[in-house]
Design a protein around this motif. Structure first.
Motif, short mmCIF file in Angstrom:
data_model
loop_
_atom_site.label_atom_id
_atom_site.label_comp_id
_atom_site.label_asym_id
_atom_site.label_seq_id
_atom_site.Cartn_x
_atom_site.Cartn_y
_atom_site.Cartn_z
N ARG A 165 -6.14 3.14 -4.59
CA ARG A 165 -6.74 2.50 -3.41
C ARG A 165 -7.34 1.14 -3.78
NH1 ARG A 165 -8.01 7.88 -2.36
NH2 ARG A 165 -10.10 7.70 -3.20
N ARG A 168 0.84 -1.21 0.00
CA ARG A 168 0.00 0.00 0.00
C ARG A 168 0.88 1.25 0.00
NH1 ARG A 168 -5.17 1.26 0.92
NH2 ARG A 168 -5.73 -0.83 1.55
N ALA A 208 -4.44 -1.30 -4.17
CA ALA A 208 -3.90 -1.64 -2.85
C ALA A 208 -4.84 -2.58 -2.11
CB ALA A 208 -3.66 -0.37 -2.05
#
Length: 147
Positions: free
Chosen positions: A111, A97, A114
Motif C-alpha cells: 500500500r 495499484r 502504491a
C-alpha cells in the motif's frame, strides 16, 4: 531444547522458511517490475480534440490531435491536452495499484508503494529546492529533489 533457539533443526527450518519467503518476494517483485515496464495508458479528451498515451513512468509517449482542433481556440486545445494527460496519469496510478496488489499482495508495504507511485503520477509529491551545500554535486546550481 526442542524448537528453541538452540535447537539446530528448528533453526534450520526457520531459516529455510525465511529464505522461501524472501525468494517469493523477490520473484513477485520481479514480476511486478516486468508488468510495470509494459504498461501504457491511452485516454481521449471529452471533447474529441486529443488522445494522449503515457508510458509506465507517466511520460507522454504519443499525442494525437483530431481535425476538431481547428475549430477551437489554441488555449482550449492546450487545456484539453493537459487535462487528458492528467487523466491518463491518474488511470496509470490506478493500474499501478492493481499491479502491485496482484503481484506482491495487499500488505502495508504494498500500500505504501502504491501510494507513493500514485502521488508521483498524480503530481501530489512535493519537491524542494536543494542548495549546493545539501547536494553532492560540484556546481552551484540548485536542483529539485523529492522529499
Amino acid at each position: 531444547m526442542a524448537g528453541g533457539i538452540l535447537d539446530p533443526d528448528g533453526a534450520r527450518d526457520r531459516l529455510e522458511a525465511w529464505k522461501g519467503r524472501i525468494d517469493k518476494l523477490a520473484a513477485d517483485t520481479q514480476a511486478m517490475s516486468e508488468r510495470f515496464q509494459n504498461v501504457r495508458v491511452t485516454v481521449n479528451d471529452q471533447n474529441g480534440l486529443a488522445q494522449v498515451t503515457v508510458d509506465s513512468t507517466g511520460a507522454m509517449v504519443d499525442l494525437r490531435l483530431t481535425d476538431r482542433i481547428h475549430r477551437v481556440p489554441p488555449d482550449e486545445v492546450a487545456r484539453a491536452i493537459l487535462t487528458t494527460l492528467g487523466q491518463a496519469r491518474g488511470e496509470l496510478a490506478d493500474r499501478s495499484r492493481e499491479i502491485i496488489t496482484d503481484t506482491v499482495g495487499d500488505s502495508p508495504a504494498a500500500r505504501a508503494i502504491a501510494e507513493r507511485v500514485g502521488n508521483r503520477l498524480r503530481g501530489n509529491e512535493s519537491a524542494r529546492v536543494v542548495s549546493q551545500d545539501e547536494d553532492d554535486g560540484n556546481d552551484s546550481r540548485t536542483y529539485l529533489r523529492e522529499r
